[in-house]
Design a protein around this motif. Sequence first.
Motif, mmCIF file in Angstrom:
data_model
loop_
_atom_site.group_PDB
_atom_site.id
_atom_site.type_symbol
_atom_site.label_atom_id
_atom_site.label_comp_id
_atom_site.label_asym_id
_atom_site.label_seq_id
_atom_site.Cartn_x
_atom_site.Cartn_y
_atom_site.Cartn_z
ATOM 1 N N THR A 64 -6.710 14.060 4.447
ATOM 2 C CA THR A 64 -5.798 14.738 5.362
ATOM 3 C C THR A 64 -4.457 14.931 4.668
ATOM 4 N N ARG A 65 -4.054 16.172 4.511
ATOM 5 C CA ARG A 65 -2.805 16.468 3.813
ATOM 6 C C ARG A 65 -1.623 16.333 4.759
ATOM 7 N N THR A 66 -0.656 15.546 4.333
ATOM 8 C CA THR A 66 0.562 15.345 5.120
ATOM 9 C C THR A 66 1.809 15.807 4.386
ATOM 10 N N PHE A 67 1.695 16.109 3.091
ATOM 11 C CA PHE A 67 2.846 16.590 2.321
ATOM 12 C C PHE A 67 2.389 17.550 1.240
ATOM 13 N N ARG A 68 3.319 18.361 0.804
ATOM 14 C CA ARG A 68 3.081 19.313 -0.276
ATOM 15 C C ARG A 68 3.634 18.755 -1.583
ATOM 16 N N PRO A 69 3.267 19.361 -2.746
ATOM 17 C CA PRO A 69 3.849 18.897 -4.003
ATOM 18 C C PRO A 69 5.365 18.866 -3.941
ATOM 19 N N GLY A 70 5.927 17.804 -4.479
ATOM 20 C CA GLY A 70 7.360 17.585 -4.379
ATOM 21 C C GLY A 70 7.737 16.705 -3.214
ATOM 22 N N ASN A 71 6.709 16.099 -2.559
ATOM 23 C CA ASN A 71 6.927 15.194 -1.420
ATOM 24 C C ASN A 71 7.529 15.896 -0.212
ATOM 25 N N LYS A 72 7.258 17.177 -0.059
ATOM 26 C CA LYS A 72 7.748 17.926 1.086
ATOM 27 C C LYS A 72 6.709 17.880 2.201
ATOM 28 N N PRO A 73 7.079 17.439 3.394
ATOM 29 C CA PRO A 73 6.094 17.322 4.474
ATOM 30 C C PRO A 73 5.562 18.684 4.904
ATOM 31 N N VAL A 74 4.305 18.718 5.307
ATOM 32 C CA VAL A 74 3.714 19.950 5.828
ATOM 33 C C VAL A 74 4.089 20.092 7.303
ATOM 34 N N ASP A 75 4.008 21.307 7.816
ATOM 35 C CA ASP A 75 4.345 21.542 9.216
ATOM 36 C C ASP A 75 3.367 20.840 10.151
ATOM 37 N N SER A 76 2.098 20.820 9.732
ATOM 38 C CA SER A 76 1.070 20.176 10.546
ATOM 39 C C SER A 76 0.030 19.551 9.621
ATOM 40 N N PRO A 77 -0.253 18.248 9.743
ATOM 41 C CA PRO A 77 -1.297 17.645 8.907
ATOM 42 C C PRO A 77 -2.629 18.371 9.080
ATOM 43 N N HIS A 78 -3.371 18.542 7.979
ATOM 44 C CA HIS A 78 -4.624 19.284 8.041
ATOM 45 C C HIS A 78 -5.586 18.764 6.983
ATOM 46 N N LYS A 79 -6.868 19.082 7.172
ATOM 47 C CA LYS A 79 -7.899 18.666 6.238
ATOM 48 C C LYS A 79 -7.773 19.455 4.935
ATOM 49 N N ASP A 80 -8.013 18.772 3.806
ATOM 50 C CA ASP A 80 -7.901 19.420 2.509
ATOM 51 C C ASP A 80 -8.869 18.743 1.536
ATOM 52 N N THR A 81 -9.025 19.311 0.352
ATOM 53 C CA THR A 81 -9.839 18.704 -0.710
ATOM 54 C C THR A 81 -8.985 18.576 -1.959
ATOM 55 N N GLU A 98 -23.228 10.922 -7.584
ATOM 56 C CA GLU A 98 -22.735 10.610 -6.239
ATOM 57 C C GLU A 98 -21.311 10.070 -6.320
ATOM 58 N N LEU A 99 -20.433 10.645 -5.511
ATOM 59 C CA LEU A 99 -19.072 10.133 -5.377
ATOM 60 C C LEU A 99 -19.133 8.882 -4.514
ATOM 61 N N ILE A 100 -18.866 7.700 -5.108
ATOM 62 C CA ILE A 100 -19.138 6.456 -4.384
ATOM 63 C C ILE A 100 -17.886 5.713 -3.955
ATOM 64 N N TRP A 101 -16.703 6.076 -4.481
ATOM 65 C CA TRP A 101 -15.480 5.380 -4.056
ATOM 66 C C TRP A 101 -14.275 6.207 -4.417
ATOM 67 N N THR A 102 -13.305 6.291 -3.517
ATOM 68 C CA THR A 102 -12.028 6.935 -3.803
ATOM 69 C C THR A 102 -10.905 6.082 -3.232
ATOM 70 N N GLN A 103 -9.741 6.208 -3.818
ATOM 71 C CA GLN A 103 -8.541 5.533 -3.324
ATOM 72 C C GLN A 103 -7.406 6.544 -3.308
ATOM 73 N N TYR A 104 -6.816 6.747 -2.153
ATOM 74 C CA TYR A 104 -5.725 7.719 -2.010
ATOM 75 C C TYR A 104 -4.456 7.184 -2.655
ATOM 76 N N ILE A 105 -3.783 8.041 -3.434
ATOM 77 C CA ILE A 105 -2.519 7.706 -4.082
ATOM 78 C C ILE A 105 -1.505 8.785 -3.729
ATOM 79 N N ARG A 106 -0.373 8.394 -3.163
ATOM 80 C CA ARG A 106 0.631 9.386 -2.800
ATOM 81 C C ARG A 106 1.463 9.730 -4.041
ATOM 82 N N ALA A 107 0.922 10.589 -4.872
ATOM 83 C CA ALA A 107 1.614 11.053 -6.073
ATOM 84 C C ALA A 107 2.393 12.315 -5.706
#
Length: 270
Positions: A161-178, A214-223
């Motif tokens: 779920t995307r909550t910010f854009r590159p540069g740490n700028k928040p999005v207007d509305s959180p949405h699904k992304d890849t 098979e993708l078996i594990w991911t960890q989200y990193i707020r880069a």
Amino acid sequence: LGSWPEGGPALVWKTDRVGRGYSSPIIVEDTLYITGDVGEDHLVFAFNLDGTLKWKTTNGRVWEKPWGGARTSCTYDDGRLYQMNAHGRVVCLDPNDGKEIWSVNILERFGAKNITWAVSECLVIDRDRLIVTPGGPKTFMAALDKGSGETVWTTDPIRFTRTFRPGNKPVDSPHKDTDKAGYASPILFQCGSRRLVAGCAGLHHFLVDADAGELIWTQYIRAGWEVIANMPIVYRDSIIFSSARTGCERFRLSPRPGRLEPEKLWETRV
């Protein structure tokens, strides 16, 4: 040398003909292979170890946006040379004369977009497969037949779920992304009876089963700029991930039948 001579070691040879780039050379037997951008062409060069040019060949066009220059080194395996340019064009070359055997653009094949500063991974060979990371909405990672370039397996995309854009700028509305590809190269290693690929995406660390695809594990990193550019390190029974914004984390890998359970041992800002 047991000690350096006065003035340093003697210069054996040098060349200024390889253009611009960030990639490293590789040496296979009596040949050095290196990539560079010259004019509008992205080139692969082969030199004898006395500095004599054996051949050069083009793998597509240069990267013109910031920052220009060849990204990836060559990979040699089983009498073939493999390399990917900044636009996702993967090529298999005859290392003796540089003639192209096959090529495929992984961004086009798998419906992915390039990343901000261009795909940069050095290609990993796994037995008869070539591992690539297109990223995007269709698949995150794929394996190609190293002899033909045909697709062997693909993983699911990394969804979040995307909550910010590159540069740490928040999005207007959180949405699904890849997630997209990262900037570092993946690694291949053994864990118990399983063979795994580990690496980083734009916003995630990940583990992939190398045999099943098979993708078996991911960890989200707020880069903030979606740049994770550090390769992971395998140490004994664990793996260590690091990134510029979040520091360093070590996970113990405990394989279980049908699944893998990374257990965080520690984390620290470095």
